[in-house]
Design an enzyme around this catalytic site. Sequence first.
Site, PDB file in Angstrom:
ATOM      1  N   LYS A   1       0.828  -1.211   0.000  1.00 22.92           N
ATOM      2  CA  LYS A   1       0.000   0.000   0.000  1.00 22.92           C
ATOM      3  C   LYS A   1       0.865   1.265   0.000  1.00 22.92           C
ATOM      4  O   LYS A   1       0.608   2.198  -0.766  1.00 22.92           O
ATOM      5  CB  LYS A   1      -0.943  -0.013   1.211  1.00 22.92           C
ATOM      6  CG  LYS A   1      -1.946  -1.158   1.184  1.00 22.92           C
ATOM      7  CD  LYS A   1      -2.946  -1.075   2.322  1.00 22.92           C
ATOM      8  CE  LYS A   1      -2.319  -1.346   3.672  1.00 22.92           C
ATOM      9  NZ  LYS A   1      -1.825  -2.748   3.794  1.00 22.92           N
ATOM     10  N   THR A   2       1.883   1.293   0.846  1.00 23.27           N
ATOM     11  CA  THR A   2       2.771   2.461   0.881  1.00 23.27           C
ATOM     12  C   THR A   2       3.528   2.604  -0.437  1.00 23.27           C
ATOM     13  O   THR A   2       3.688   3.713  -0.965  1.00 23.27           O
ATOM     14  CB  THR A   2       3.762   2.342   2.050  1.00 23.27           C
ATOM     15  OG1 THR A   2       3.040   2.236   3.273  1.00 23.27           O
ATOM     16  CG2 THR A   2       4.676   3.548   2.106  1.00 23.27           C
TER      17      THR A   2
ATOM     18  N   ASP B   1      -1.493   6.698   6.184  1.00 20.69           N
ATOM     19  CA  ASP B   1      -1.473   5.276   6.513  1.00 20.69           C
ATOM     20  C   ASP B   1      -2.372   5.024   7.721  1.00 20.69           C
ATOM     21  O   ASP B   1      -2.515   5.888   8.591  1.00 20.69           O
ATOM     22  CB  ASP B   1      -0.041   4.843   6.819  1.00 20.69           C
ATOM     23  CG  ASP B   1       0.130   3.333   6.767  1.00 20.69           C
ATOM     24  OD1 ASP B   1      -0.793   2.637   6.288  1.00 20.69           O
ATOM     25  OD2 ASP B   1       1.184   2.842   7.205  1.00 20.69           O
TER      26      ASP B   1
ATOM     27  N   THR C   1      -5.767  -1.302   7.003  1.00 13.13           N
ATOM     28  CA  THR C   1      -5.824  -2.752   7.151  1.00 13.13           C
ATOM     29  C   THR C   1      -7.171  -3.188   7.704  1.00 13.13           C
ATOM     30  O   THR C   1      -7.439  -4.383   7.794  1.00 13.13           O
ATOM     31  CB  THR C   1      -4.710  -3.233   8.110  1.00 13.13           C
ATOM     32  OG1 THR C   1      -4.834  -2.543   9.357  1.00 13.13           O
ATOM     33  CG2 THR C   1      -3.341  -2.956   7.512  1.00 13.13           C
TER      34      THR C   1
ATOM     35  N   ARG D   1       6.488  -8.248   1.897  1.00 11.65           N
ATOM     36  CA  ARG D   1       7.326  -7.718   2.979  1.00 11.65           C
ATOM     37  C   ARG D   1       8.000  -8.845   3.745  1.00 11.65           C
ATOM     38  O   ARG D   1       9.183  -8.772   4.079  1.00 11.65           O
ATOM     39  CB  ARG D   1       6.484  -6.865   3.929  1.00 11.65           C
ATOM     40  CG  ARG D   1       7.278  -6.282   5.093  1.00 11.65           C
ATOM     41  CD  ARG D   1       6.378  -5.526   6.043  1.00 11.65           C
ATOM     42  NE  ARG D   1       5.779  -4.361   5.389  1.00 11.65           N
ATOM     43  CZ  ARG D   1       4.733  -3.702   5.869  1.00 11.65           C
ATOM     44  NH1 ARG D   1       4.158  -4.103   6.996  1.00 11.65           N
ATOM     45  NH2 ARG D   1       4.258  -2.644   5.239  1.00 11.65           N
TER      46      ARG D   1
END
Length: 342
Positions: free
Chosen positions: A75-76, A120, A169, A228
């Site tokens: 997402k980032t 975020d 999330t 990640r």
Amino acid sequence: MVTDFNDVDGEDLTNPDIIAENEVAFEGALRPQSLSEFVGQTKVRGQLELLLKAASMQSRTPDHILLAGPPGLGKTTLSMIVAEEVGKPLRMTSGPAIQHAGDLAAMLSSLTPGEILFVDEIHRMARSAEEMLYLAMEDFRIDIMVGKGAGATSIPLELAPFTLVGATTRAGLLPNPLRDRFGFTAHLEFYDAVELEQVLIRAARLMNFEISAEAVKIIASRSRGTPRIANRLLRRVRDYFLVHNAVSDTAAVDAALELYDVDTLGLDRLDRAVLRGLLERFGGGPVGLSTLAVSVGEDSETIEAVVEPFLVRAGLVSRTPRGRVATPTAWEHFEIPQPNVL
């Protein structure tokens, strides 16, 4: 295949100064810089590409974008790519950092035309800030209250057009008025093994780390569908190879991942503690979440938000009205005979 810790120019990558420089460069290079470089999320990439191209053709700021999905799926990175694609600056913050409407007002009033604002964990913003954001997203203005009580007045403040990129999330925790103001909502999915292998191959190349295809498959299979985690495991495997001067084969990768408590399904120490507690102490369930959490010495929120989603998705645990229940797959994975159920 042997691990190579020399780059193409013959630099000794065991030198501490060179390692520090390369690690900093690696952190920046690891994130893709464009949609074409981004691996996975094919549907979302296509939707974003259309949205950004249409905005460019009409010489306007792109619609506000909401990126929803579990942690570690990009997402980032996608927010950075949006800013890169439209050629505008990126301002980054997080929901917990915006606890007052004044914090948001100061940030919004300082945005330049077309700037991308990335928030975020946007579902964790203060309610007063959320309500201010409604007007800002629709009309690019906010109302500033001056004074108190009966003498208070509202002064409208015009904002430069901007694009809000929100990441969450927990999309269900967003209030409907805020969620409905996003022009595009992207739901990021977990990666399959092939996509994770592509992520790992790219990361290994950026690290000047030669690794066999078989080893890449092992790491991908234990990465829980999350880039990640895949990149983190790759770095730990790289460290193991460096320290032990190992050969890049599957046995060495297995040894490295075992050292870091990552088993063949990608379960870590806490995952296994929860599953073993469910199997050995409660006979496979059903058992309540709070009882299960106390039995492993963790709070129930950690179990529900961090551990349980993967265990359910991996088919190891089922959620029932009576509590959590271990599946036959969980019994088989731990090689524990499943008791007969009458």
